[in-house]
Design an enzyme around this catalytic site. Sequence first.
Site, PDB file in Angstrom:
ATOM      1  N   LYS A 115       0.904  -1.182  -0.077  1.00  0.00           N
ATOM      2  CA  LYS A 115      -0.031   0.002  -0.159  1.00  0.00           C
ATOM      3  C   LYS A 115       0.667   1.337   0.090  1.00  0.00           C
ATOM      4  O   LYS A 115       0.459   2.205  -0.739  1.00  0.00           O
ATOM      5  CB  LYS A 115      -0.904   0.014   1.246  1.00  0.00           C
ATOM      6  CG  LYS A 115      -1.972  -1.074   1.002  1.00  0.00           C
ATOM      7  CD  LYS A 115      -3.308  -0.897   1.650  1.00  0.00           C
ATOM      8  CE  LYS A 115      -4.417  -2.018   1.131  1.00  0.00           C
ATOM      9  NZ  LYS A 115      -5.328  -1.982   2.202  1.00  0.00           N
ATOM     10  N   LYS A 197      -4.095  -9.976  -7.425  1.00  0.00           N
ATOM     11  CA  LYS A 197      -5.386 -10.413  -6.795  1.00  0.00           C
ATOM     12  C   LYS A 197      -6.419  -9.558  -7.152  1.00  0.00           C
ATOM     13  O   LYS A 197      -6.534  -8.253  -7.306  1.00  0.00           O
ATOM     14  CB  LYS A 197      -5.238 -10.519  -5.283  1.00  0.00           C
ATOM     15  CG  LYS A 197      -5.261  -9.433  -4.606  1.00  0.00           C
ATOM     16  CD  LYS A 197      -5.645  -9.678  -3.110  1.00  0.00           C
ATOM     17  CE  LYS A 197      -6.175  -8.457  -2.216  1.00  0.00           C
ATOM     18  NZ  LYS A 197      -6.549  -8.575  -0.900  1.00  0.00           N
ATOM     19  N   LYS A 200     -11.350  -4.818  -4.662  1.00  0.00           N
ATOM     20  CA  LYS A 200     -12.332  -3.965  -5.110  1.00  0.00           C
ATOM     21  C   LYS A 200     -11.664  -2.410  -5.126  1.00  0.00           C
ATOM     22  O   LYS A 200     -12.353  -1.710  -6.063  1.00  0.00           O
ATOM     23  CB  LYS A 200     -13.239  -3.750  -4.033  1.00  0.00           C
ATOM     24  CG  LYS A 200     -12.759  -3.812  -2.673  1.00  0.00           C
ATOM     25  CD  LYS A 200     -14.053  -4.056  -1.486  1.00  0.00           C
ATOM     26  CE  LYS A 200     -13.304  -4.650  -0.344  1.00  0.00           C
ATOM     27  NZ  LYS A 200     -14.036  -5.232   0.477  1.00  0.00           N
TER      28      LYS A 200
HETATM   29  P1  AMP Z   1     -11.057  -7.240   2.571  1.00  0.00           P
HETATM   30  O1  AMP Z   1     -12.028  -6.896   1.618  1.00  0.00           O
HETATM   31  O2  AMP Z   1      -9.447  -6.836   2.315  1.00  0.00           O
HETATM   32  O3  AMP Z   1     -11.350  -6.703   3.829  1.00  0.00           O
HETATM   33  O4  AMP Z   1     -10.796  -8.741   2.767  1.00  0.00           O
HETATM   34  C1  AMP Z   1     -11.847  -9.518   3.378  1.00  0.00           C
HETATM   35  C2  AMP Z   1     -11.632 -11.006   3.446  1.00  0.00           C
HETATM   36  O5  AMP Z   1     -11.530 -11.488   1.922  1.00  0.00           O
HETATM   37  C3  AMP Z   1     -10.106 -11.392   4.036  1.00  0.00           C
HETATM   38  O6  AMP Z   1     -10.164 -12.798   4.485  1.00  0.00           O
HETATM   39  C4  AMP Z   1      -9.455 -11.536   2.425  1.00  0.00           C
HETATM   40  O7  AMP Z   1      -8.312 -12.587   2.792  1.00  0.00           O
HETATM   41  C5  AMP Z   1     -10.593 -12.056   1.616  1.00  0.00           C
HETATM   42  N1  AMP Z   1     -10.116 -11.701   0.249  1.00  0.00           N
HETATM   43  C6  AMP Z   1     -10.001 -10.389  -0.295  1.00  0.00           C
HETATM   44  N2  AMP Z   1      -9.611 -10.354  -1.779  1.00  0.00           N
HETATM   45  C7  AMP Z   1      -9.453 -11.837  -2.021  1.00  0.00           C
HETATM   46  C8  AMP Z   1      -9.183 -12.300  -3.139  1.00  0.00           C
HETATM   47  N3  AMP Z   1      -9.114 -11.938  -4.311  1.00  0.00           N
HETATM   48  N4  AMP Z   1      -9.102 -13.652  -3.267  1.00  0.00           N
HETATM   49  C9  AMP Z   1      -9.337 -14.558  -2.020  1.00  0.00           C
HETATM   50  N5  AMP Z   1      -9.938 -13.911  -0.906  1.00  0.00           N
HETATM   51  C10 AMP Z   1      -9.826 -12.598  -0.866  1.00  0.00           C
END
Ligand code: AMP
Length: 331
Positions: A115, A197, A200
């Site tokens: 980041k 990856k 969003k």
């Molecule tokens: P976040 O949206 O960053 O708060 O992520 C929420 C959850 O989704 C966490 O457990 C992340 O590890 C999982 N996550 C986010 N992006 C991905 C992705 N591209 N593939 C798999 N898991 C994801």
Amino acid sequence: MNKIVLSGIKPTGIPTLGNYLGALKNFVKLQKEMEDYDFYIFIADLHAITVFQDPKELKQNIKNLAAIYLACGLTEEKLTLFVQSEVNEHAALGYIMQSISYLGELERMTQFKDKMQKQVQGVTSALFTYPALMAADILLYDAKYVPVGEDQKQHLELTRDLAIRFNNRYGETFTVPEGLISEKGARIMDLQDPSKKMDKSSENGRGCIFLLEPLSSIKKKIKSAVTDSEAIVRYDQENKPGIANLMTIYSIISGLSYSEIESKYHGKGYGDFKKDLADIVADEIGVIQNRFQEIINSKKLEELFDQGREKAKAYASRKLQKVYKKVGLGR
Ligand code: AMP
Ligand code: TRP
């Protein structure tokens, strides 16, 4: 022993197919399998503001995310659903965790480094201390298991280190948690750039599927996903990362193994494969979207949040008192 599974997601934007396959779907599965465990699931709004969020949007995202959790099939029984900022103890224990974590270990966190590189300007100090707050989220409830995607593995390891350090310094206080990282789906990649990856906040929205976007647009994104020129549906992570990613999505949703998918599309091109994938993804997300509409404006959501807050607060405040006492804070 406390039988608690805990996890959180940041309410930043609309959750993606990556969040769904890497986290949400897994919670639902675990909740079915681990019948004697309590599930603490929270909306990590304090984590969200480590990067500026528009206040109105943040409020809406908090509600949306909770409704999406429920729409994905979490059952209310054995579920404690709450908003992180409504339980002050998170921030308070987060501070204690900061005071036992070292600059060096926080600097090693790859999420922070990434980041930092991308953002250059306006990197907040909270983004740096983010893992200390995350450790607090987990340790406050003596969670035994923490299901997350692969990207959170390093933060979990730090949480374990901090729990052990605290226990050694001040006497047995925290349960040392374990991560639950599903093999498949732990890392869903961007459809336009399978080296990144699915995220969003990525600049190119075409590679990212959002759970609340129109089904026609979801299908279009899958059909235009980047592949390769071999035109054989075959799982090869290294040489065919685009197809491998699509096969992972296919496999998780359909329950078919990679070799079953390979046989099914033997002698067929990518067109058929992508069309079927677009249909099964749209069907699965369609169900979630319909349930979401029923839940989002219901009283149910508010009720669950109220109950969740009370239950979380009761546990967290006892734990925090214990911690303060051990550390020697107050009179
Ligand atoms: P976040 O949206 O960053 O708060 O992520 C929420 C959850 O989704 C966490 O457990 C992340 O590890 C999982 N996550 C986010 N992006 C991905 C992705 N591209 N593939 C798999 N898991 C994801
Ligand atoms: N850091 C996690 C993410 O970015 C979200 C999160 C915050 C979390 N606190 C947590 C996940 C505690 C599991 C447990 O995805």
